[in-house]
Structure formats: structure tokens, C-alpha cells
Design a protein around this motif. Sequence first.
Motif, short mmCIF file in Angstrom:
data_model
loop_
_atom_site.label_atom_id
_atom_site.label_comp_id
_atom_site.label_asym_id
_atom_site.label_seq_id
_atom_site.Cartn_x
_atom_site.Cartn_y
_atom_site.Cartn_z
N UNK A 91 -14.79 -36.23 9.55
CA UNK A 91 -14.42 -36.53 10.92
C UNK A 91 -12.90 -36.55 11.04
N UNK A 92 -12.41 -36.10 12.18
CA UNK A 92 -10.99 -36.26 12.50
C UNK A 92 -10.96 -37.19 13.70
N UNK A 102 5.06 -33.85 2.64
CA UNK A 102 4.18 -32.88 2.00
C UNK A 102 2.80 -33.49 1.74
N UNK A 103 2.79 -34.72 1.20
CA UNK A 103 1.51 -35.41 0.96
C UNK A 103 0.72 -35.55 2.25
N UNK A 104 1.45 -35.97 3.30
CA UNK A 104 0.77 -36.23 4.56
C UNK A 104 0.22 -34.93 5.15
N UNK A 105 1.02 -33.87 5.06
CA UNK A 105 0.62 -32.60 5.65
C UNK A 105 -0.56 -32.01 4.88
N UNK A 106 -0.62 -32.28 3.57
CA UNK A 106 -1.66 -31.65 2.77
C UNK A 106 -2.85 -32.56 2.50
N UNK A 107 -2.89 -33.73 3.14
CA UNK A 107 -4.08 -34.56 2.94
C UNK A 107 -4.78 -34.76 4.26
N UNK A 108 -5.74 -33.89 4.53
CA UNK A 108 -6.51 -34.09 5.77
C UNK A 108 -7.99 -34.21 5.43
#
Lengths: 246, 305
Positions: free
Chosen positions: B11-12, A240-246
Motif C-alpha cells: 500500500x502507498x 538516496x535511502x529515502x528515494x530508494x525505499x518505497x
Amino acid sequence: MTLTLIGRSVRLTRRNPDTLLMSILLPLMMMALYVYVFGGAINTGTAYINYVVPGTIVLCTGYGATSTSMAVADDMRKGMIDRLRSLPIRGFAVLTGHVAASVTRNALATAIVVVAAVAMGFRPSASVADWVLAMGLLLLYVLALSWLGAAAGVVAKSVESASVLSFFMLFLPYLSSAFVPTHTMPAFLRGVSEHQPITPVIETVRGLLTGTPIGSTGWVALVWASGLLLASFTLATWLYRRRTSD
Amino acid sequence: MIVEVEGLRKTYGSAVVLDGVDLKVAEGSVFGLLGPNGAGKTTTIRILSTLSRATSGEVRVGGFDVRREPAKVRGVISLTGQYAAVDDEQTGRENLVMVARLMRLARPAARRRADELLERFDLVDAADRRVKTYSGGMRRRLDLAMSLVAGPRVIFLDEPTSGLDPVSRTTMWDAIADLVRTGTTIFLTTQYLEEADRLADRIVLLSKGKVVADGTTDALKSQVGGDRLDLHFDDRSAVERAAACVGGHVFAERLVLGIASDGSAAHLHHVLDSLRQNDIAVLRVSSHRPTLDDVFIALTAGVAA
């Protein structure tokens, strides 16, 4: 706040009776099928109905986990998660809501399976304490599977791909002592079925409800269930953390 | 300034989505972020509403730093995304009460708030129907109503009318205009010049992650000039020679050269004279009102009348 989200998930389940019905009816039909069709040919050393009840309950939990993953995937995909995350609440609580709803669904399914089983001749020998222990272990197991379902829902690209999990959840119980004793299986399958988590959970619940010997299986089941719960909860949190931290 | 953005970059990997964006939004105003698909509008809104993290740059919303105090930012904003975030299997009223309860309103207060919003967004008749029976416009209105439950100071609207029919679009515009009267700050993104023109006090044009223009709608329009001249040619080399001579944007497949123009006869004369002096034959000339494409042609190609 979490209560509101649990209420939401339960309501969404209620509004979708197809899924709920399937997840209870199908295991019930499997139980009837096994009791009246195959059961006569399976020698379990006891009335087959007494043998098959724990396995049927565990089969239900697989459906529960699958619907959890689909509900989570739906929220992640449809933007509901963005709305919740932009509110001053913990967005993670939406997963807790779905898991709690899954536990509620499973409690209902278990109650229905037990009542139906009694009608079909199931005669448990369990004391109140045995029931409490059995339900406690099942609760732990349901929580573990539901968090696994939530984790799968977080990473699924679509609701359809989230349902892939159901394949494993619904297939694995057949490779356990749910419907037939494992000693009747060929050696390589026996190895799988005796060392996967479902068998000790089923054996322990069966022992508690009908008095078959448990031995150390109870501890094995407890370690499996709590280990799985810890792992799947950690996995869900991390994904969840990974999916929601972009 | 209720929204302050300085040097925002995102940036990605090696893809640069936002490349040093600066924005300032005054409290109580309507701010329009205008740009084509892929300009970085949604990414900007996601960063401002704490859903996504900036790679670098300073972003303050309501006086709070989005990176260091995201919870405080969430307390003063609301977000209405591109896709209505509503529960299809709940009724409109249930959706509203749910958000109100999540915002920690007591049950009776949550019910009252839901009633008020249903009234305000003309959803009273549909209040107890499941949302899956709603039309696209009703879903958007409910979505907007859900954003208003807690009385936010800043509302982020990401393309609030994309995909709506003209009637629903007008209704949505009216709803947004009503919000402005209550003093709420509105930060909206759109691809439509008309929408920005109608709603926004100030517009920033975003192209490929960079701000290419910033100003009031009137100022921007005069910058664009007004009309676009389309010069039609009969072969590819003529279009390219004409572009080399007078500038503009080549639409190669249609053999057309588009030039920003102030619409005056003098400008038309000037263009045609230049082409004749270079022996480039023009088949036909047409002029039309500016579209968003033209704004970009004018502002990114740097061609003026």
C-alpha cells in the motif's frame, strides 16, 4: 566495484565534451574578462591576475557540482539505478562514482586554470607545502560541493530541474571575495559575502598561493569545508535511502 | 519452487496496489503475470527483485527471503525493467564489460563474457558503436544481454516488448525462448495475451492488485470461452435493460453490450431469445476473437456462457 563505477562516470564525462568544455572554458573566459576588462579598474593591492586565480578555480567547482547533479538525476530517472540496485552491489556506489568523476574533472580544470593564469602573468609565491595545503583545502571543498550536487540529483524530478542548482553554484561566487574585495561592497552584501563559505576558502587559497595574510581564515575555511562535506554527504545518503525505499 | 509469494500486500498511504497476492513459480519454467496498466505488475516485480519493500506478506526468491536476505536474492536474479537501463554514451561492449566487472569478473573474463553475449544477441557488428545509435530492438536485446552476464537463476522481465515494432518483438521473443532452453526461470509481465500465450507455461491474471485467474494458458482460454459477442443497440436504455437481462459488459459510448461466449449457435440463440422475451430490440450482432479486455470481462464480471 566502486572503481568500475568511477571509470564509468569518467568515461561518460569524456563522451560528453560539451559539458566538460563549458565547465572549463567558461571560467577561463571569465578570468580573462576580469583580468583584461574589469581588472584594471579594481584595486586589490596586487596584480589583478594574482587576485583572481582562486576565485576562478572555485567558479569551476560550481560547474563540477552542477554536472554531478545532472549525471545523478539522469541515472535515477532512466532506470540505471534500478539495474544497479538489483545487482549484488551497493547501489550507493553509483553516487560515489559520479562524485569521484567530479573530483577528476575539477583537478583537470584547476590545472588548466593555473597554467592559463601563469601564461597571463600569474606569479604565485607559494612553496610546495603551500600548494599541498591549498590543493587539500580545494579537494575538501570540491568533495563537499559534489556531494551536494549528488544530493540534488537524487531528488531532482528531471535532469533540467537538477540544473537549477547551477544558478546558486554559479551566482554565489560573485557574492564573495572571488573577483572584488568584499570591503568595496555595500554593508548588507558584505555581511553575506563575508559569512558564506566561499570567501574564507578563496581567501585561504589566495593567501597560500600569493602570500596575502590568512590569519584565522584558514581554520574558518577548514571548518566550513569539512562541515559542508559532512552535511552534504549525510544529506545525499539520507535522500538516496529515502528515494530508494518505497 | 524458486519463487514463492504468499499474501503479498503493498500500500502507498491509503492506495492499495497489491491486495493479498499468492504466486508460485517452478524452477526452469516461464511464468507470465498478465494484466492491464495499473494492475500491480511492475510493483510485484519491484518487490520480487528487492527494489521495493512489501507492506506485508512472505516473498521468497531462490529460497531467500527478499526482506531479510536481499543481497542473497540479488545474487541469483536479474532484472530487465520496462525502460532499457543502458548507458547511451557507452558502446554495447562497454556496457556489458561494466556489468561483468560489477559482478566481480576479472577483466579478461569480463571481456570474454561480453563477446559471448554480443554474439548470442546478434550485436557483434554494433558492439563498438555507442548505444545511442542503436534501434529500439537492439537496445532491448543489449538490456537483456546485460541481465544475463552473471548467469542468473531467475530473470525478471517487465514488459519486455512494450513499444517495439512487430519484427523486433518477434526477435525478442526468440531471444527469450532461447533462454528457456538454458533452464533459466523466467518471470515476465505483459499486457499482451498473445505474448503470454506464446512464451509462458503458466499465467496469473492480475486485476486491481488481486489474482483473478491462475493456470496454464489452455486452461485460461477455455475459461474465457473463446469469442465475444457484441450486441449493438440504438439507445442507452436498451443497452442497460439488455445487460440486466443477460449480463455482460456495457460499452456505453458505443451502445454495445459485450458478452463472453463459447461461440456456439446454441449460446447465440439463448441470448437472442432472452432479449426477445423481454422486448429488447437488437440492431446487430457481431462476434470476435478474445482480447485481453474480454478475458477481464469474463473473469471479473463472472459472466459465462
